[in-house]
Each structure stands twice: as structure tokens, then as C-alpha cells.
Design a protein around this motif. Structure first.
Motif, mmCIF file in Angstrom:
data_model
loop_
_atom_site.group_PDB
_atom_site.id
_atom_site.type_symbol
_atom_site.label_atom_id
_atom_site.label_comp_id
_atom_site.label_asym_id
_atom_site.label_seq_id
_atom_site.Cartn_x
_atom_site.Cartn_y
_atom_site.Cartn_z
ATOM 1 N N TYR A 30 -80.614 9.788 -17.836
ATOM 2 C CA TYR A 30 -79.373 9.909 -17.541
ATOM 3 C C TYR A 30 -78.982 9.183 -16.085
ATOM 4 O O TYR A 30 -78.145 8.526 -15.933
ATOM 5 C CB TYR A 30 -78.965 11.661 -17.261
ATOM 6 C CG TYR A 30 -77.629 11.632 -16.728
ATOM 7 C CD1 TYR A 30 -76.337 11.104 -17.453
ATOM 8 C CD2 TYR A 30 -77.398 12.446 -15.696
ATOM 9 C CE1 TYR A 30 -75.148 11.348 -17.035
ATOM 10 C CE2 TYR A 30 -75.866 12.539 -15.223
ATOM 11 C CZ TYR A 30 -74.755 12.130 -15.915
ATOM 12 O OH TYR A 30 -73.625 12.205 -15.425
ATOM 13 N N GLY A 64 -74.227 15.610 -15.387
ATOM 14 C CA GLY A 64 -74.071 15.562 -16.890
ATOM 15 C C GLY A 64 -75.263 15.287 -17.406
ATOM 16 O O GLY A 64 -76.392 15.721 -17.082
ATOM 17 N N TYR A 65 -75.355 14.575 -18.473
ATOM 18 C CA TYR A 65 -76.773 14.384 -19.274
ATOM 19 C C TYR A 65 -76.561 13.108 -20.119
ATOM 20 O O TYR A 65 -75.625 12.779 -20.321
ATOM 21 C CB TYR A 65 -76.862 15.802 -20.279
ATOM 22 C CG TYR A 65 -76.035 16.182 -21.240
ATOM 23 C CD1 TYR A 65 -76.042 15.778 -22.655
ATOM 24 C CD2 TYR A 65 -74.905 16.764 -20.776
ATOM 25 C CE1 TYR A 65 -75.425 16.266 -23.347
ATOM 26 C CE2 TYR A 65 -73.860 17.317 -21.730
ATOM 27 C CZ TYR A 65 -74.089 16.984 -22.933
ATOM 28 O OH TYR A 65 -72.951 17.405 -23.794
ATOM 29 N N CYS A 68 -74.302 12.706 -23.223
ATOM 30 C CA CYS A 68 -72.788 13.462 -23.045
ATOM 31 C C CYS A 68 -71.641 12.220 -23.301
ATOM 32 O O CYS A 68 -71.715 11.371 -22.530
ATOM 33 C CB CYS A 68 -72.820 14.072 -21.674
ATOM 34 S SG CYS A 68 -71.104 14.287 -21.165
ATOM 35 N N HIS A 69 -71.088 12.472 -24.326
ATOM 36 C CA HIS A 69 -69.982 11.630 -24.526
ATOM 37 C C HIS A 69 -68.912 11.200 -23.496
ATOM 38 O O HIS A 69 -68.662 9.903 -23.384
ATOM 39 C CB HIS A 69 -69.429 11.786 -26.050
ATOM 40 C CG HIS A 69 -68.101 10.787 -26.188
ATOM 41 N ND1 HIS A 69 -68.327 9.695 -26.843
ATOM 42 C CD2 HIS A 69 -66.737 11.138 -26.299
ATOM 43 C CE1 HIS A 69 -67.005 9.281 -27.082
ATOM 44 N NE2 HIS A 69 -65.995 9.933 -26.677
ATOM 45 N N CYS A 71 -69.402 11.965 -20.518
ATOM 46 C CA CYS A 71 -69.983 11.241 -19.495
ATOM 47 C C CYS A 71 -70.068 9.682 -19.470
ATOM 48 O O CYS A 71 -69.624 9.011 -18.595
ATOM 49 C CB CYS A 71 -71.388 11.698 -19.373
ATOM 50 S SG CYS A 71 -71.541 13.686 -18.936
ATOM 51 N N TRP A 122 -69.072 18.931 -19.256
ATOM 52 C CA TRP A 122 -69.216 17.810 -18.861
ATOM 53 C C TRP A 122 -68.699 16.537 -19.215
ATOM 54 O O TRP A 122 -68.279 16.460 -20.303
ATOM 55 C CB TRP A 122 -71.140 18.009 -19.099
ATOM 56 C CG TRP A 122 -71.728 19.125 -18.745
ATOM 57 C CD1 TRP A 122 -72.150 19.390 -17.337
ATOM 58 C CD2 TRP A 122 -71.932 20.173 -19.265
ATOM 59 N NE1 TRP A 122 -72.825 20.396 -17.365
ATOM 60 C CE2 TRP A 122 -72.737 21.161 -18.488
ATOM 61 C CE3 TRP A 122 -71.547 20.650 -20.827
ATOM 62 C CZ2 TRP A 122 -72.813 22.259 -18.971
ATOM 63 C CZ3 TRP A 122 -71.959 21.946 -21.096
ATOM 64 C CH2 TRP A 122 -72.605 22.730 -20.290
ATOM 65 N N ARG A 271 -74.635 18.207 -32.895
ATOM 66 C CA ARG A 271 -74.152 19.510 -32.097
ATOM 67 C C ARG A 271 -73.225 20.255 -32.392
ATOM 68 O O ARG A 271 -73.548 21.481 -32.435
ATOM 69 C CB ARG A 271 -73.703 18.752 -30.543
ATOM 70 C CG ARG A 271 -73.530 19.637 -29.541
ATOM 71 C CD ARG A 271 -74.604 20.178 -29.031
ATOM 72 N NE ARG A 271 -74.591 21.397 -28.260
ATOM 73 C CZ ARG A 271 -74.382 22.819 -28.646
ATOM 74 N NH1 ARG A 271 -74.755 23.022 -29.746
ATOM 75 N NH2 ARG A 271 -74.122 23.587 -27.964
ATOM 76 N N GLU A 284 -73.929 13.921 -31.449
ATOM 77 C CA GLU A 284 -75.220 13.875 -30.535
ATOM 78 C C GLU A 284 -76.092 14.864 -31.186
ATOM 79 O O GLU A 284 -75.725 15.775 -32.105
ATOM 80 C CB GLU A 284 -74.972 14.261 -29.232
ATOM 81 C CG GLU A 284 -74.533 15.749 -28.820
ATOM 82 C CD GLU A 284 -74.210 16.006 -27.605
ATOM 83 O OE1 GLU A 284 -75.176 15.289 -26.661
ATOM 84 O OE2 GLU A 284 -73.185 16.590 -27.190
ATOM 85 N N ASP A 337 -78.175 10.140 -28.903
ATOM 86 C CA ASP A 337 -76.665 10.019 -28.182
ATOM 87 C C ASP A 337 -75.785 10.007 -29.311
ATOM 88 O O ASP A 337 -76.117 9.879 -30.665
ATOM 89 C CB ASP A 337 -76.359 8.574 -27.557
ATOM 90 C CG ASP A 337 -75.310 8.719 -26.711
ATOM 91 O OD1 ASP A 337 -74.530 9.780 -26.641
ATOM 92 O OD2 ASP A 337 -75.202 8.006 -25.521
#
Length: 730
Positions: A30, A64-65, A68-69, A71, A122, A271, A284, A337
């Protein structure tokens, strides 16, 4: 204190030759995604804190990570924008944090954002004083003022103007906010576990979607903690409510497996579903979801007598996906992702591009192949709900990224689909498997989504537990062998001098690398790993797993024990002025929820009352939650039920491979037994024989099986016939 090799001139030269900011020195996928931003990002650490104090600038903290869309969206819109970067660089100290590396930082400031705005998520965007006290914050900010929202540049200018005018008052207010975020240390009596169980059951029953499965409406999450609670409730309640729990579980698990949240071609689960039908997912894929769902499907398979072959299929499906995100030495990577390039010539990533299909594309790939007298394409289109203009409604695709695309899902049973095309079910299954292989090979030629190759200890531990349960549900040794391989990976790379590390990383040569930061583990790493080791000990009986669990529990207590629960982080972590205690089982359970059950299992095995009393303190520390809002802590509720009602402990004494003990282990794996612990004793000198009762058993007849239920033990069982009678009564 985090040690960073900023003194190495060659490394610094290489960083600035390749990257635009300090994040180029990091290992987190990230943080590396942001290494070429024009923003002068700092990682979380003393260098950034010192710079903020010396320059008297407020801090902009972005958390974030890598998968993360939103992000990605904020990076593209704002963090890659030169004008926005200029405002940030001139007026703020900008810090980037990978929430998966630093859950303590994430959860502290998320508590503030949720309290201040009423919601979280996020990317998390927080403005801090140089002393790391909150000023204000939110999540995603758009790049300009629109639709009633202030744009990010406007917010930056407002904050820096207010800081120059009211810096002292913002500092004082921040100090007060930090004090308010301190966790409560009160403890009290806890209601009877039956009351707690009934409250959670009633909540789940009232929100159950009997038509589509799951609980509540859109979006729908496959929250394993809630599903695991219903499995435990069904084990404890053999009446109508227990049966209703099984009905809710079966509908939910089967609907998830049939829906688009399940990747029918690539295996594994996405997810969550953006709709109420489990159809269109957020694409994701997270290791912690796969691991927990593997455990849930496996336990449900045992709960229902292993009668449903479709559930067994899903167990293997999840395992196959986990193998795809695995390091050769046994560790599992973190996530894939949601976004990827639609094709190799594309410049813009789109959500779901790797997974979705146009009808003509499928037709071209399958060609003129037949199943019996039917066209394979026609059967596949029927089986997976493939439509000419795509099967994604606009309401589930507000940005139009899935226009004319199909998210594969099953709306028909296999019997119905086979009848539609004059096929037997076996012919249908064979044809579908052939088509899935063709589609998978086509998918592998598309641009792959980003893989977060970070290897996190807590998630390795969840994988170990899921794999052990898959072995118990199927008796296929590949699962337990894979669990042991993962445990060996953790010992080699993530454990040192009796302490765990948070994470390691995949190097450019495929090797495992340590991060540039001394990435200490958190309480969830310890709690989940102890659970995984106890799970392994249960099925394979190796003392090394029990011994590691005992030692890690000692370390966990020394580092994180608060007196009535477990802090997220150690006292020594710099910059984090508040040590938080999680109080909600969310996408992952809390460390205290899992630890409380670990302590009771260790008590069952070692007969040391200190473990049991420490578990009691966990429940007392969470008494307000358990009494008023138990739905927040379903995993802890299960442990509370164990504490109040006692465990079912089987003590297996004698030669491990004796016919009696082999049969006993087989039966223990076949049947889901409420609050089970297993003790393996080959001799009086083993650690499992350290307690007074177990030591006495080690001196008795061998081989023998003892069952201790509640708080009393039965006579030794010496024959398979007697064992058969005992298990028939359970």
C-alpha cells in the motif's frame, strides 16, 4: 521505537532515483503504491513527528490498504494532482499508514472519525496536531466542491487557515478529545449466557432474509462471527430455535455459494455484495474472509452430519483459491484488488474487470461444444444467468463499469438446469466443469488485479484454523498438511525469541523479506495464532503446538493484558497515546473474544485455574456490551457460554496409533461437539498430564478415553463398542 535505515546513503540515493518520496523505502504494498505521488509522504514514525513539531505544521494522516477501491480513487483524483500536492507539501506534514500494518493507529483515529461524523471507512483522512491529537477527519474527500460536499483542496485550505489563526485552541481541544478516547476500565457482573445467547439469536432471527439468505438488506456481508455464533447456538439448543438457526445458516451459506459474491470461475469469495441478492460483489478478495468462511462452511458441514455435498464442494473451492495466493514455503498473501485493467491496452482500471463476462465472449470461447445433445454455451448461459445485455442492474452499478457485463451466479438448481436441457445431473456437472476450466484459462490471459503480497501473522493463524476445520469436515489430509506447513512458515519467518512479528513481505526474487520497520505483532496476532496452534494440537496431537500456544499466551499476557481484556498494542509503540481495546467482533473477531476462549481451552488441557479466572475478567470487562448489546460480541458470547456451562473435554491416553485412539480421533472429527477440548497423553511426563486429573489418568489403564463434561469426568472407556455407545449419546 521503529528503526529505519535512513542513514544508508546508497539506499537513499536509489530511493530518490526511483521514487518521489520516502515511501519508496517501505515494504508495504500500500505504501509503495504511493511512492510516486508528488506528495512528500512520510511513513508513521519519529521522523514525521519531529518534522511536524519543528515546523509547527498540522499533520494530514491518510490511512488505507492496497486493495481498497476508494483509496485508489482518492489517490488518482487528489494525491496524484500536482496542485493538491503543493497545498499539502507547503502546509502539512503528510503521513501514510497501511491499516493492516498498524491496526493500532487505524483503530484509534477511526474511533475519533466515527464519533465525530457518525460513520467510518477507508480511505480514512484525519487532521492532527503535531502532538498527534485529532483536529477533524473523515473518509473519502472528492477532488472539488460538488454535490453538497467540500472538495479536498477546499478542506486543506480551511484547516491550514484555522491552524494559523486558532492553533493553540485546536491543540487544547485535541488534548481533550484524546482523553475522551481512553477505553473504559470498569468491569461488572455478566448476565447468564442463556440470556446473552437468546438476545443475539432474536436479533439474527428478526433480521433474517428468508427469501435470499443473509441478514438485513444491501449491502450484505458474509460476517463469519455471526454465522459461527448460529452454529454454536444450534449445538447448544436442540429444540425449535436450534433447528431454525440451522435453517438460517443453510439458506445463507447456500445463497452465498450460488451468488456472484462467490467467484464461480476463479474460486473463493469476494468481500461483500453491494445488493441484497448476493449477486454483484465488491470484487476484492481478502485472506481473512476466505479463512473464516472455510471454518464456517466446515463447521456447518459437521453440524449437519456431512450430508450436503455442495457444502463440501465449497470447502474445497475456498481451499483452491487460498492455494492461488500462497507462497511456496507456506504463507498466505493478504488480498487481491477489486480493480484491474479490462485488457492489456487499457489505461484505466475498472472494478471487476478480471471477473466479469460479456455473453458473446463466453459464446466464442465455448464454440460448438456439446453436452449430450445440448449446446454447452446454452447450458452455461442458463446455469450462470448469462444475459445478452449483461445481468447487472444499473442500481448495482452506479458508475457504469459493469454495463453489458455478466456477474456469474446460479439461479437454478442442478436438477432444474439439467431438466431444461434434457441432461442427467452428472452430465450437467461434467459439462459445467469443462466450461469453467475454459473460462478460467481465458481469464488468466487478462491483466491480473493487484496482489497485496504482505503476509500478516493474524491471517496466517485464521488460515490454520480454517484448514484444520476443513480437515475435520472432510478427513482429507491435504488440509491439515497445509495447516502444518503454514504453522512452520510462521515459526520460521514471523516468530523470533518467543515473540511474534506483525508481517513479512514478498521480495522481488520471490524470497521473504523483513520490513524496514521493526513490525511488532499486535494482540490479534497472538490470540489468533494461539487459537490456530490449539486447533492443530486438537487434531494431530503434537506437543510442540501446545507448548508454543502456552508460551505465546504468556507473552500475550505480558504485552497486552489490561486487567480485564487485551489492548490492541504494546505500551512501547511510539506515537499511539491511547491503547485501545476492541469491543466489537467485525470482519475479524476481537483479540479479547478469541483470547477468552483460548484461556478456557488452556484451562481444560492444563487444569490451571488462572486461565479460567483471566477469561472471567475478560467477560467482566465486556459486561456492559454483553449485557446490553451482545450482538456486538458474538464470539465472546460463545466463550461466555463455555465458561458458565463448562466444556466437553476428551482425554486420550496411550499409544497414539492404537486402534481405540485412532477411532476416537475419527469420531471427534466427524461430530461437531459443543465447546470441545482434546488432551493427548502418551506418558505421564507430557505437558497434557500436568494437571492433577489428567496426571492420574496417565497412570491408569491404556489405551483409554475419558470424557469430562461440564465439571465432572467419567470412567475410562477401553473398547470401541463402549466408545460407540458414548458418541451415540452426544
Amino acid at each position: 521505537m521503529l528503526n529505519r535505515p535512513i542513514h544508508a546513503s546508497k539506499l537513499v540515493f536509489r530511493m530518490f532515483a526511483t521514487y518521489k518520496n520516502r515511501l519508496g523505502l517501505e515494504k508495504s504494498p500500500y505504501l509503495l503504491q504511493h511512492a510516486n505521488n508528488p506528495i512528500d509522504w512520510y511513513p508513521w514514525g519519529e521522523e514525521a513527528f519531529k518534522k511536524a513539531k519543528e515546523s509547527n505544521k498540522p499533520i494530514f494522516l491518510s490511512v488505507g490498504y492496497s486493495t481498497c477501491h476508494w483509496c485508489h480513487v482518492m489517490e488518482k483524483e487528489s494525491f496524484e494532482n500536482e496542485n493538491t500536492a503543493k497545498i499539502l507539501n507547503e502546509n502539512f506534514i503528510a503521513i501514510k499508514v497501511d491499516r493492516e500494518e498498524r491496526p493500532d493507529v487505524d483503530k484509534l483515529y477511526m474511533a475519533f472519525v466515527v464519533a465525530a461524523s457518525g460513520h467510518g471507512g477507508w480511505p480514512m483522512s484525519v487532521f492532527l496536531t503535531p502532538e498527534l491529537h485529532p483536529i477533524t477527519g473523515g473518509t473519502y474527500f472528492p477532488p472539488d466542491d460538488n454535490r453538497g460536499m467540500l472538495g479536498f483542496p477546499t478542506i486543506l485550505n480551511m484547516i491550514q487557515t484555522e491552524w494559523k489563526k486558532e492553533g493553540d485552541s485546536l491543540r487544547k481541544r485535541g488534548e481533550q478529545i484524546i482523553k475522551l478516547l481512553q477505553p473504559e476500565t470498569a468491569s461488572g457482573d455478566v448476565n447468564k449466557s442463556e440470556e446473552v445467547f437468546q438476545s443475539i439469536y432474536s436479533h439474527k432471527q428478526s433480521s433474517f432474509d428468508s427469501r435470499l439468505g443473509g441478514f438485513g438488506g444491501a449491502p450484505k456481508f458474509p460476517k463469519a462471527s455471526d454465522l459461527d455464533f448460529l452454529i454454536a447456538f444450534s449445538s447448544a439448543d436442540r429444540g425449535d430455535k436450534g433447528k431454525e438457526s440451522i435453517t438460517m445458516l443453510q439458506k445463507t451459506l447456500e445463497s452465498m455459494a450460488d451468488g456472484g459474491i462467490h467467484d464461480h470461475i476463479g474460486t473463493g469469495f469476494h468481500r461483500y455484495s453491494v445488493d441484497g441478492e448476493w449477486h454483484v460483489p465488491h470484487f476484492e478478495k481478502m485472506l481473512y474472509d476466505q479463512s473464516q468462511l472455510l471454518a464456517t462452511y466446515s463447521d456447518f458441514h459437521r453440524l449437519t452430519g456431512k450430508k450436503n455435498e455442495n457444502i463440501k464442494f465449497v470447502i474445497n473451492d475456498i481451499f483452491e483459491y487460498m492455494q492461488k495466493i500462497s507462497h511456496t514455503e507456506g504463507g498466505f498473501y493478504s488480498a487481491e484488488d477489486a480493480d484491474s485493467l479490462p485488457n492489456h491496452d487499457s489505461k484505466e482500471k475498472m472494478e471487476g474487470a478480471f471477473c466479469v463476462w460479456e455473453k458473446e465472449e463466453i459464446k466464442k470461447l465455448l464454440g460448438d461444444r456439446k453436452i449430450g445433445s445440448a449446446d454447452l454455451f446454452d447450458v452455461v448461459a442458463d446455469y450462470f444467468d448469462v444475459e445478452d445485455d449483461g445481468n447487472v442492474p444499473r442500481s448495482s452499478d452506479p458508475h457504469g463499469e459493469l454495463k453489458n457485463k455478466n456477474v456469474l451466479r446460479k439461479l437454478l438448481t442442478e436438477d432444474e438446469c439439467a431438466a431444461n436441457h434434457s441432461l442427467t445431473v452428472e452430465e450437467l456437472k461434467k459439462g459445467i466443469e469443462e466450461a469453467k476450466q475454459i473460462l478460467w484459462e481465458a481469464r488468466t490471459k487478462r491483466p491480473s488485479p493487484h496482489l497485496d503480497s504482505k503476509i500478516v501473522t493474524a491471517w496466517q493463524a485464521l488460515a490454520i484454523s480454517g484448514l484444520v476445520k476443513a480437515y475435520q469436515a472432510t478427513m482429507d489430509v491435504k488440509y491439515v498438511e497445509r495447516a502444518e506447513k503454514c504453522a512452520a512458515f510462521v515459526r520460521k519467518y514471523l516468530e523470533e525469541n518467543g515473540e511474534l512479528k506483525r508481517s513479512v513481505y514478498l521480495g522481488v526474487e520471490g524470497n521473504i523479506e523483513q520490513g524496514h520497520q521493526n513490525m511488532k505483532a499486535f494482540s490479534d496476532d497472538y490470540a489468533f495464532m494461539i487459537q490456530g496452534l490449539l486447533d492443530l494440537y486438537t487434531v494431530v496431537g503434537k506437543n510442540e503446538y501446545l507448548e508454543r500456544a502456552i508460551e505465546l499466551q504468556k507473552t500475550c499476557d505480558q504485552k497486552f493484558w489490561s486487567g480485564n481484556g487485551y489492548f490492541i498494542s504494546e505500551q512501547a509503540d511510539e506515537g499511539v497515546s491511547v491503547r485501545m481495546i476492541e469491543d466489537q467482533d467485525g470482519a475479524e473477531p476481537t483479540a479479547t473474544s478469541i483470547a477468552s476462549n483460548n484461556l478456557l481451552r488452556l484451562h481444560d488441557i492444563l487444569e490451571n485455574d488462572e486461565y479460567r479466572e483471566k477469561a472471567n475478567q475478560c467477560f467482566r470487562g465486556a459486561s456492559e456490551r454483553l449485557n446490553k448489546f451482545p450482538i456486538a460480541l458474538p464470539k465472546m458470547a460463545v466463550a461466555l457460554h463455555r465458561w458458565q456451562n463448562g466444556s466437553t473435554t476428551f482425554v486420550l491416553v496411550g499409544e497414539f496409533e492404537s486402534e481405540l485412539l485412532v477411532d476416537a480421533r475419527r469420531r471427534l472429527n466427524e461430530k461437531l461437539i459443543e465447546n470441545l477440548s482434546v488432551v493427548h497423553i502418551r506418558s505421564e511426563n507430557e505437558i497434557g498430564a500436568s494437571g492433577p486429573s489428567h496426571n492420574a489418568m496417565s497412570h491408569g489403564p491404556q489405551p483409554a478415553v475419558y470424557m469430562c463434561k461440564g465439571f465432572a469426568c467419567g470412567l475410562p472407556i477401553r473398547s470401541i463398542d463402549a466408545l460407540d455407545k458414548l458418541f451415540n449419546k452426544l
